[in-house]
Write a protein that holds these residues in place. Structure first.
Motif, mmCIF file in Angstrom:
data_model
loop_
_atom_site.group_PDB
_atom_site.id
_atom_site.type_symbol
_atom_site.label_atom_id
_atom_site.label_comp_id
_atom_site.label_asym_id
_atom_site.label_seq_id
_atom_site.Cartn_x
_atom_site.Cartn_y
_atom_site.Cartn_z
ATOM 1 N N UNK A 160 1.509 -0.963 -0.334
ATOM 2 C CA UNK A 160 0.339 -0.082 0.308
ATOM 3 C C UNK A 160 1.039 0.825 0.120
ATOM 4 N N UNK A 161 2.542 0.882 -0.410
ATOM 5 C CA UNK A 161 2.763 2.213 0.099
ATOM 6 C C UNK A 161 3.298 2.810 -1.923
ATOM 7 N N UNK A 162 4.166 4.011 -1.969
ATOM 8 C CA UNK A 162 4.436 4.879 -3.059
ATOM 9 C C UNK A 162 5.958 5.022 -2.247
ATOM 10 N N UNK A 163 6.305 4.928 -3.914
ATOM 11 C CA UNK A 163 7.471 4.835 -3.911
ATOM 12 C C UNK A 163 8.222 5.766 -4.775
ATOM 13 N N UNK A 164 9.346 7.175 -5.099
ATOM 14 C CA UNK A 164 9.140 7.316 -6.379
ATOM 15 C C UNK A 164 10.995 6.739 -6.638
ATOM 16 N N UNK A 165 10.993 6.420 -7.605
ATOM 17 C CA UNK A 165 11.858 6.624 -8.597
ATOM 18 C C UNK A 165 13.172 7.528 -8.640
ATOM 19 N N UNK A 166 14.324 6.791 -8.526
ATOM 20 C CA UNK A 166 15.122 8.542 -7.963
ATOM 21 C C UNK A 166 15.948 7.989 -9.563
ATOM 22 N N UNK A 167 16.105 9.150 -10.139
ATOM 23 C CA UNK A 167 17.094 9.040 -11.305
ATOM 24 C C UNK A 167 18.617 9.758 -10.827
ATOM 25 N N UNK A 168 19.698 8.936 -11.429
ATOM 26 C CA UNK A 168 21.031 8.922 -10.920
ATOM 27 C C UNK A 168 21.935 9.430 -12.405
#
Length: 180
Positions: A160-168
């Motif tokens: 039920x948790x949303x997370x960011x995609x981190x671009x590096x």
């Protein structure tokens, strides 16, 4: 059998061996492992399909990560979307053997790969994507010299948790400036 293509102090990178399909299949069906690999989190992988994937990966610039002292398979890393015209590529890495998590093996393996990308493949910019809750990986990438260049907000749903995609990404000069 493994071959020392790119050698560090803790590990070395060897061409992928499709005979490791069973070990990779075991790791890739472990939810604790695949939670960090969002594309594989919900998939079920069998030995036959993993062998086919390894055979395909072995034809490109993808490598097994091997412990230099024990010759034990730890995981793999490699280039994705290699663009020689624009001198760019994405990279991916995973350490499947949990006994080696948090001990610097991934950092060294990715450093070996990035150095190879810049020196041998003549790349200028190397990038990656990581899920925001994978703090250990983000610290490892920053240690190498990768910088956060953006986020795709709340784009990964786990439970039920949303997370960011981190671009590096990292540029040629940044990588070698960090090593002087």
């Amino acid at each position: 059998m493994y071959f020392k293509k790119l050698v560090g102090t803790k590990c070395y990178l060897s061409p992928i061996n499709e005979n490791d399909a069973e070990k990779f299949t075991k790791w890739l069906n472990n939810l604790e492992m695949t939670q960090y690999l969002s594309a594989l989190f919900t998939k079920s992988i069998n030995v036959q399909s993993e062998r086919a994937i390894l055979e395909r990966l072995a034809k490109e610039h993808n490598y097994s990560i091997i412990d230099i002292k024990t010759n034990e398979l730890l995981g793999n890393c490699g280039f994705v979307n290699l663009d020689h015209i624009n001198q760019t590529s994405d990279v991916g890495i995973f350490i499947g053997n949990k006994d080696y998590w948090g001990k610097g093996y991934g950092t060294e393996a990715l450093s070996l790969l990035v150095d190879f990308g810049f020196r041998v493949l003549n790349l200028h910019c190397i990038s990656l994507i990581v899920i925001s809750f994978n703090k250990r990986a983000i610290r490892s990438y920053e240690k190498i010299g990768f910088k956060i260049i953006g986020k795709k907000r709340e784009s990964v749903l786990m439970g039920k948790d949303r997370h960011d995609m981190v671009y590096m990404d990292i540029l040629f000069d940044e990588f070698y400036a960090k090593r002087k």
